[in-house]
Design a protein around this motif. Structure first.
Motif, PDB file in Angstrom:
ATOM      1  N   LEU A  33       0.823  -1.210   0.000  1.00 36.22           N
ATOM      2  CA  LEU A  33       0.000   0.000   0.000  1.00 36.22           C
ATOM      3  C   LEU A  33       0.860   1.264   0.000  1.00 36.22           C
ATOM      4  CD1 LEU A  33      -2.808  -1.042   2.491  1.00 36.22           C
ATOM      5  CD2 LEU A  33      -2.885  -1.040  -0.005  1.00 36.22           C
ATOM      6  N   GLN A  34       1.973   1.214   0.741  1.00 37.31           N
ATOM      7  CA  GLN A  34       2.838   2.388   0.768  1.00 37.31           C
ATOM      8  C   GLN A  34       3.443   2.662  -0.609  1.00 37.31           C
ATOM      9  OE1 GLN A  34       3.166   4.340   3.664  1.00 37.31           O
ATOM     10  NE2 GLN A  34       3.892   5.741   2.080  1.00 37.31           N
ATOM     11  N   TYR A  35       3.836   1.592  -1.296  1.00 37.05           N
ATOM     12  CA  TYR A  35       4.381   1.766  -2.655  1.00 37.05           C
ATOM     13  C   TYR A  35       3.322   2.322  -3.577  1.00 37.05           C
ATOM     14  CZ  TYR A  35       6.321   0.661  -7.208  1.00 37.05           C
ATOM     15  OH  TYR A  35       6.776   0.743  -8.494  1.00 37.05           O
ATOM     16  N   LEU A  36       2.086   1.842  -3.432  1.00 29.47           N
ATOM     17  CA  LEU A  36       0.995   2.313  -4.288  1.00 29.47           C
ATOM     18  C   LEU A  36       0.791   3.814  -4.137  1.00 29.47           C
ATOM     19  CD1 LEU A  36      -1.475   1.720  -6.131  1.00 29.47           C
ATOM     20  CD2 LEU A  36      -2.776   1.256  -4.055  1.00 29.47           C
ATOM     21  N   THR A  37       0.725   4.291  -2.897  1.00 22.65           N
ATOM     22  CA  THR A  37       0.469   5.723  -2.693  1.00 22.65           C
ATOM     23  C   THR A  37       1.652   6.578  -3.148  1.00 22.65           C
ATOM     24  OG1 THR A  37       1.288   5.507  -0.431  1.00 22.65           O
ATOM     25  CG2 THR A  37      -1.070   5.291  -0.752  1.00 22.65           C
ATOM     26  N   ASP A  38       2.850   6.104  -2.861  1.00 25.10           N
ATOM     27  CA  ASP A  38       4.028   6.886  -3.278  1.00 25.10           C
ATOM     28  C   ASP A  38       4.118   6.978  -4.792  1.00 25.10           C
ATOM     29  OD1 ASP A  38       4.646   7.206  -0.639  1.00 25.10           O
ATOM     30  OD2 ASP A  38       6.189   5.634  -0.595  1.00 25.10           O
ATOM     31  N   SER A  39       3.845   5.878  -5.482  1.00 16.82           N
ATOM     32  CA  SER A  39       3.946   5.893  -6.950  1.00 16.82           C
ATOM     33  C   SER A  39       2.874   6.777  -7.561  1.00 16.82           C
ATOM     34  CB  SER A  39       3.840   4.468  -7.493  1.00 16.82           C
ATOM     35  OG  SER A  39       2.571   3.910  -7.190  1.00 16.82           O
ATOM     36  N   PHE A  40       1.652   6.731  -7.009  1.00 13.45           N
ATOM     37  CA  PHE A  40       0.597   7.594  -7.519  1.00 13.45           C
ATOM     38  C   PHE A  40       0.945   9.069  -7.339  1.00 13.45           C
ATOM     39  CE2 PHE A  40      -3.749   5.676  -8.433  1.00 13.45           C
ATOM     40  CZ  PHE A  40      -3.215   4.498  -8.914  1.00 13.45           C
ATOM     41  N   GLN A  41       1.438   9.391  -6.160  1.00 15.59           N
ATOM     42  CA  GLN A  41       1.724  10.806  -5.885  1.00 15.59           C
ATOM     43  C   GLN A  41       2.863  11.324  -6.760  1.00 15.59           C
ATOM     44  OE1 GLN A  41       2.665  11.736  -1.817  1.00 15.59           O
ATOM     45  NE2 GLN A  41       1.706  13.744  -1.972  1.00 15.59           N
ATOM     46  N   SER A  42       3.843  10.507  -6.988  1.00 16.46           N
ATOM     47  CA  SER A  42       4.979  10.964  -7.810  1.00 16.46           C
ATOM     48  C   SER A  42       4.616  11.054  -9.274  1.00 16.46           C
ATOM     49  CB  SER A  42       6.156  10.011  -7.626  1.00 16.46           C
ATOM     50  OG  SER A  42       5.816   8.707  -8.082  1.00 16.46           O
ATOM     51  N   GLU A  43       3.791  10.133  -9.740  1.00 16.85           N
ATOM     52  CA  GLU A  43       3.471  10.101 -11.166  1.00 16.85           C
ATOM     53  C   GLU A  43       2.360  11.070 -11.522  1.00 16.85           C
ATOM     54  OE1 GLU A  43       3.985   9.020 -15.030  1.00 16.85           O
ATOM     55  OE2 GLU A  43       5.204   8.439 -13.318  1.00 16.85           O
ATOM     56  N   LEU A  44       1.365  11.202 -10.656  1.00 15.38           N
ATOM     57  CA  LEU A  44       0.205  12.027 -10.975  1.00 15.38           C
ATOM     58  C   LEU A  44       0.266  13.410 -10.340  1.00 15.38           C
ATOM     59  CD1 LEU A  44      -2.601   9.333 -10.574  1.00 15.38           C
ATOM     60  CD2 LEU A  44      -1.387   9.996 -12.653  1.00 15.38           C
ATOM     61  N   SER A  45       1.278  13.657  -9.512  1.00 15.56           N
ATOM     62  CA  SER A  45       1.464  14.978  -8.874  1.00 15.56           C
ATOM     63  C   SER A  45       0.200  15.423  -8.139  1.00 15.56           C
ATOM     64  CB  SER A  45       1.873  16.030  -9.914  1.00 15.56           C
ATOM     65  OG  SER A  45       3.070  15.656 -10.550  1.00 15.56           O
ATOM     66  N   CYS A  46      -0.452  14.502  -7.441  1.00 14.80           N
ATOM     67  CA  CYS A  46      -1.686  14.813  -6.727  1.00 14.80           C
ATOM     68  C   CYS A  46      -1.357  15.365  -5.345  1.00 14.80           C
ATOM     69  CB  CYS A  46      -2.577  13.593  -6.635  1.00 14.80           C
ATOM     70  SG  CYS A  46      -1.735  12.129  -6.014  1.00 14.80           S
ATOM     71  N   ASP A  47      -2.347  15.995  -4.695  1.00 14.63           N
ATOM     72  CA  ASP A  47      -2.143  16.575  -3.369  1.00 14.63           C
ATOM     73  C   ASP A  47      -2.214  15.514  -2.257  1.00 14.63           C
ATOM     74  OD1 ASP A  47      -1.784  19.353  -4.010  1.00 14.63           O
ATOM     75  OD2 ASP A  47      -3.891  19.356  -4.625  1.00 14.63           O
ATOM     76  N   PHE A  48      -3.021  14.504  -2.482  1.00 15.17           N
ATOM     77  CA  PHE A  48      -3.031  13.404  -1.500  1.00 15.17           C
ATOM     78  C   PHE A  48      -3.467  12.115  -2.193  1.00 15.17           C
ATOM     79  CE2 PHE A  48      -7.544  14.364  -1.361  1.00 15.17           C
ATOM     80  CZ  PHE A  48      -8.141  13.135  -1.145  1.00 15.17           C
ATOM     81  N   VAL A  49      -2.977  11.055  -1.630  1.00 16.33           N
ATOM     82  CA  VAL A  49      -3.369   9.702  -2.054  1.00 16.33           C
ATOM     83  C   VAL A  49      -3.648   8.906  -0.770  1.00 16.33           C
ATOM     84  CG1 VAL A  49      -2.736   7.584  -3.258  1.00 16.33           C
ATOM     85  CG2 VAL A  49      -1.920   9.788  -4.112  1.00 16.33           C
ATOM     86  N   SER A  50      -4.772   8.189  -0.766  1.00  9.90           N
ATOM     87  CA  SER A  50      -5.133   7.403   0.416  1.00  9.90           C
ATOM     88  C   SER A  50      -5.703   6.058  -0.012  1.00  9.90           C
ATOM     89  CB  SER A  50      -6.172   8.157   1.252  1.00  9.90           C
ATOM     90  OG  SER A  50      -6.593   7.360   2.341  1.00  9.90           O
ATOM     91  N   VAL A  51      -5.271   5.041   0.689  1.00  5.51           N
ATOM     92  CA  VAL A  51      -5.869   3.709   0.500  1.00  5.51           C
ATOM     93  C   VAL A  51      -6.793   3.468   1.690  1.00  5.51           C
ATOM     94  CG1 VAL A  51      -5.468   1.245   0.305  1.00  5.51           C
ATOM     95  CG2 VAL A  51      -3.888   2.849  -0.766  1.00  5.51           C
ATOM     96  N   ILE A  52      -8.054   3.341   1.396  1.00  2.00           N
ATOM     97  CA  ILE A  52      -9.079   3.210   2.426  1.00  2.00           C
ATOM     98  C   ILE A  52      -9.666   1.796   2.345  1.00  2.00           C
ATOM     99  CG2 ILE A  52     -11.279   4.102   3.290  1.00  2.00           C
ATOM    100  CD1 ILE A  52     -10.492   6.788   1.943  1.00  2.00           C
ATOM    101  N   LEU A  53      -9.516   1.040   3.407  1.00  3.88           N
ATOM    102  CA  LEU A  53      -9.926  -0.361   3.419  1.00  3.88           C
ATOM    103  C   LEU A  53     -11.122  -0.581   4.344  1.00  3.88           C
ATOM    104  CD1 LEU A  53      -6.476  -2.190   3.562  1.00  3.88           C
ATOM    105  CD2 LEU A  53      -7.781  -1.460   1.557  1.00  3.88           C
ATOM    106  N   ILE A  54     -11.815  -1.683   4.065  1.00  3.60           N
ATOM    107  CA  ILE A  54     -12.971  -2.074   4.885  1.00  3.60           C
ATOM    108  C   ILE A  54     -12.488  -2.936   6.046  1.00  3.60           C
ATOM    109  CG2 ILE A  54     -15.152  -3.346   4.928  1.00  3.60           C
ATOM    110  CD1 ILE A  54     -15.373  -2.796   1.908  1.00  3.60           C
ATOM    111  N   GLU A  55     -12.846  -2.532   7.238  1.00  4.87           N
ATOM    112  CA  GLU A  55     -12.550  -3.332   8.425  1.00  4.87           C
ATOM    113  C   GLU A  55     -13.760  -3.315   9.347  1.00  4.87           C
ATOM    114  OE1 GLU A  55      -9.051  -2.385  10.563  1.00  4.87           O
ATOM    115  OE2 GLU A  55      -7.675  -2.830   8.915  1.00  4.87           O
ATOM    116  N   ASN A  56     -14.423  -4.500   9.427  1.00  2.00           N
ATOM    117  CA  ASN A  56     -15.543  -4.667  10.372  1.00  2.00           C
ATOM    118  C   ASN A  56     -16.608  -3.590  10.201  1.00  2.00           C
ATOM    119  OD1 ASN A  56     -14.197  -6.890  11.639  1.00  2.00           O
ATOM    120  ND2 ASN A  56     -12.890  -5.377  12.639  1.00  2.00           N
ATOM    121  N   GLU A  57     -17.135  -3.497   8.970  1.00  2.00           N
ATOM    122  CA  GLU A  57     -18.255  -2.589   8.656  1.00  2.00           C
ATOM    123  C   GLU A  57     -17.875  -1.117   8.752  1.00  2.00           C
ATOM    124  OE1 GLU A  57     -20.958  -3.913   7.479  1.00  2.00           O
ATOM    125  OE2 GLU A  57     -20.137  -5.915   7.863  1.00  2.00           O
ATOM    126  N   ASN A  58     -16.571  -0.825   8.735  1.00  2.00           N
ATOM    127  CA  ASN A  58     -16.097   0.572   8.773  1.00  2.00           C
ATOM    128  C   ASN A  58     -15.031   0.779   7.711  1.00  2.00           C
ATOM    129  OD1 ASN A  58     -17.594   1.700  11.009  1.00  2.00           O
ATOM    130  ND2 ASN A  58     -16.354   0.402  12.342  1.00  2.00           N
TER     131      ASN A  58
END
Length: 735
Positions: A33-58
């Motif tokens: 997940l850390q590699y995913l966010t870092d690669s997105f931010q470097s390639e797409l020059s976005c302000d934030f990248v977040s991986v949001i996962l489902i855990e116990n109905e949240n």
């Protein structure tokens, strides 16, 4: 312009594919997940990248890179409060209707994220969540939803592989840790301490502990120590409901503030591994369950191995202790004549009160640790229990004073019941070594009983020899008699009464021809009677002479002669009834001996009284020589031919007539003579009418051809009846 757009799309697509390939190589979810966010931010020059996962109905932001960190603090968000399309396909800020309700999108609008798009993270079997990319400024987005959706699937596959790798790595690491830290020869407490600490830290729980199932008590029992503070009770009773969810709501179920997994060995649940209160307010996950399952599986087998190892170790220790106790007990039997040393040793072994009873439940040896429990209370309850047993040499258990269990074991020796061992324990809870200990002590007690019996038998032989020297026509060595009397603490110069006790046995399990078996039964009954008499009448000098017992009783015991001997005979009959054979006791009582030379004459009188009472077979089976009257003389002539002829002449017609007839003239005449010829008393005794009696008497006179009212005839008839009662021919008709 079109070519430039296509190049950008091609570049992004290539980057996504490269990222997908790279993600598969990572071993952990966090790394991927850390590699995913870092690669997105470097390639797409976005302000934030977040991986949001489902855990116990949240929804939980697992990784966040870039700006808007305060946005992260608004999580977790309930899944049901978010737009379900986030988990199905790639979306942009343009794809959402303004009227759509979504907690996540409301956060983006609140913090003025002008441009954003999401990529769902899902494969064929798992929906993990989504990846969100945002810009604070408005920028044009490429139409690449299909590519991003496909990329999300690749990321989901990579996450699945990473989770599997991480799970396998944790298992391997856990197995390696257990192999390095769990020792076979350590205590259960030490093992549990290591395992619950490892489990608590591995799941980030504030508490971790083990409950073991107790089959006997039907409850889960907490096994200390714990990792953290125990909040559940120490004992959880199962009662009639065996659904574990009733006692552990989150059994094998993630998503709560506690989690429980069963410990199973050979398809049997031996306990549970339980954790509570995950740190940071989080709930327990599937990964936490896997950790618990790994630990629980190993705990179950390891606990069983340690139990077996410790049992073997304890067995060796107990066996060594048992051998030491055996040596100590044997020394007690060699050096001492009583049972106290054996009793105190056994009491120390079990750390419980111990009592030794003789075969009549009379306490012989006991320690002083009974407290409020009275030994007589135990003895009375035991006597009642033994009387109901089919076999007296059977182990049994009593509950005394509602709470105290007392276990009894018979002590046998030489085929005889010698006594009972009683210990304040529940014998049902005994293990093999406890039972072995009891068997060992019973054998030691038996040896001591037999040792004492040998001494007593030798003493009894001396006593019998003494009595035989006393009961002779002429005493040659009076001084020797006095010396023997001194040995037995018997005063020959005081007045004593002499009696003879005899027992006849009718054994239902043997024929008349089986003389040896009947004699053995009689010997056993006589021995039991002897023990009872010596135990209850300590002042009586008792010895064996022939098949009978000679009793020499101090005169001072007879405050009322008749009452004393009546009570004595009653006790004899009562003691005989406790045996398994049908026995009848006879007691002949002679006169009072005032000096040594009188004992033979008194003994002869007692023997004559015994013979008479046996022949007459009176109801009480007891007779005084002084009160036998003419029977004492008739006894000596009953077996001569003249006596038989006299009986035949006087009574034969009546015997012949009465045989097989309802009217018994023989018995009628006997009752008539006993009542001195009284018509009234005789008819009442026979329960017949006066006229019927007169008819019978007339018939009797016709058969005998005599006048039964003549005094001489009456004397002859009464003499014939007395001889008949003493005669061995009284069992059948005279020929």
């Amino acid at each position: 312009m079109v070519n430039k757009r296509e190049k950008v799309m091609k570049k992004v697509e290539d980057h996504l594919r490269m990222t997908s390939r790279q993600l598969v190589q990572f071993d952990t979810e966090e790394e991927a997940l850390q590699y995913l966010t870092d690669s997105f931010q470097s390639e797409l020059s976005c302000d934030f990248v977040s991986v949001i996962l489902i855990e116990n109905e949240n929804l939980i932001p697992k990784v966040w890179s870039g700006e808007l960190q305060w946005l992260k603090e608004s999580f977790p968000l309930p899944i049901h409060a978010c737009y379900e399309g986030l988990f199905q396909s790639s979306l942009t800020y343009k794809d959402i209707d303004k009227g759509e309700s979504c907690a996540f999108l409301d956060l983006l609008n609140r913090d003025k994220v002008k441009t954003w798009f999401t990529v769902p993270l899902q494969d064929e079997s798992n929906i993990y969540g989504f990846c969100a990319i945002g810009y604070l400024e408005e920028i044009p987005l490429l139409q690449m939803s299909n590519i991003f959706t496909e990329f999300g699937r690749d990321v989901a596959v990579a996450l699945t592989l990473a989770k599997q790798k991480e799970s396998e790595r944790k298992k391997m690491w856990g197995m390696e840790w257990m192999n390095q830290n769990i020792l076979l020869d350590e205590s259960v407490e030490s093992l549990v301490s290591k395992l619950v600490e490892r489990t608590g830290k591995g799941t980030q729980a504030q508490f971790a502990g083990i409950y073991l199932f107790n089959d006997k008590e039907n409850c889960f029992t907490f096994q200390p120590p714990a990792y953290g503070k125990l909040t559940k009770p120490m004992y959880i009773n199962v009662k009639e409901n065996y659904e574990m969810k009733e006692y552990f709501p989150y059994i094998e179920t993630p998503g709560g503030d506690e989690l429980t997994v069963p410990m199973v060995l050979d398809v049997k649940t031996i306990g549970v591994l339980h954790v509570e209160q995950k740190r940071m307010g989080n709930v327990f996950t599937k990964e936490d369950r896997e950790i618990l399952e790994l630990m629980a599986n190993h705990v179950a087998s390891t606990l069983e191995n340690i139990r077996l190892y410790n049992n073997e170790k304890n067995h060796k220790k107990k066996l060594h202790e048992l051998l030491n106790y055996q040596q100590k007990l044997i020394i007690e039997t060699v050096e001492k004549d009583n049972f106290d040393g054996i009793t105190s040793t056994l009491s120390a072994i079990f750390a419980e009160p111990v009592v030794l009873f003789d075969r009549f439940m009379r306490p012989m040896s006991f320690d002083d640790t009974f407290g409020d429990i009275h030994i007589d209370t135990i003895a009375r309850a035991a006597v009642e229990e033994v009387s109901q047993l089919q076999q007296q040499d059977t182990a049994f258990m009593l509950t005394v004073c509602k709470e105290t269990n007392v276990s009894f074991w018979p002590i046998n020796g030489g085929g005889d019941l010698l006594g009972y061992l009683a210990v304040c324990v529940n014998q049902k809870e005994f293990d093999d070594f406890d039972r072995l200990t009891v068997d060992l002590v019973r054998n030691i007690y038996s040896i001591q009983f037999i040792k004492q019996k040998l001494v007593l038998d030798a003493k009894e032989q001396v006593k019998d020899s003494f009595i035989n020297k006393l009961l002779v026509t002429s005493i040659e060595n009076k001084e020797s008699i006095i010396q023997y009397a001194n040995i037995f603490q018997w005063d020959p110069f005081k007045h004593h009464r002499v009696a003879v006790l005899s027992v006849d046995v009718k054994h239902p399990g043997h024929t008349d021809e089986d003389i040896l078996a009947a004699q053995a039964t009689k010997s056993l009954m006589m021995d039991q009677l002897k023990t009872r008499i010596m135990m209850n009448e300590k002042d009586i000098l008792l010895a064996t002479k022939g098949d009978d017992y000679v009793l020499i009783v101090p005169a001072e015991k007879e405050e009322n002669t008749l009452q004393y001997w009546k009570a004595f005979k009653k006790n004899i009959d009562r003691w005989l009834k406790t045996g398994r054979a049908d026995g009848r006791a006879y007691l002949g009582i002679g006169s009072m001996a005032e000096k040594i030379e009188d004992y033979y004459g008194c003994y002869q009188e007692a023997m004559q009284a015994l013979h008479v009472v046996k022949q007459r077979d009176t109801e009480n089976g007891c007779a005084f020589f002084e009160k036998l009257g003419s029977y004492t003389l008739l006894h000596h002539i009953k077996d001569i031919e003249a006596a038989s002829l006299f009986i035949k002449k006087q009574l034969s017609p009546l015997l012949s007539y009465s045989d097989g007839k309802s009217m018994d003239l023989f018995e009628t005449l006997r009752i008539y003579l006993q009542h001195n010829g009284s018509i009234k008393k005789t008819s009442e005794a026979l329960y017949i009418h006066r006229s019927s009696l007169l008819y019978r008497l007339e018939k009797i006179q016709q058969l005998l051809q005599i006048d039964i009212n003549d005094s001489q005839n009456r004397f002859d008839l009464m003499l014939a009846y007395k001889l008949y009662e003493l005669s061995s021919a009284n069992e059948g008709q005279l020929e």
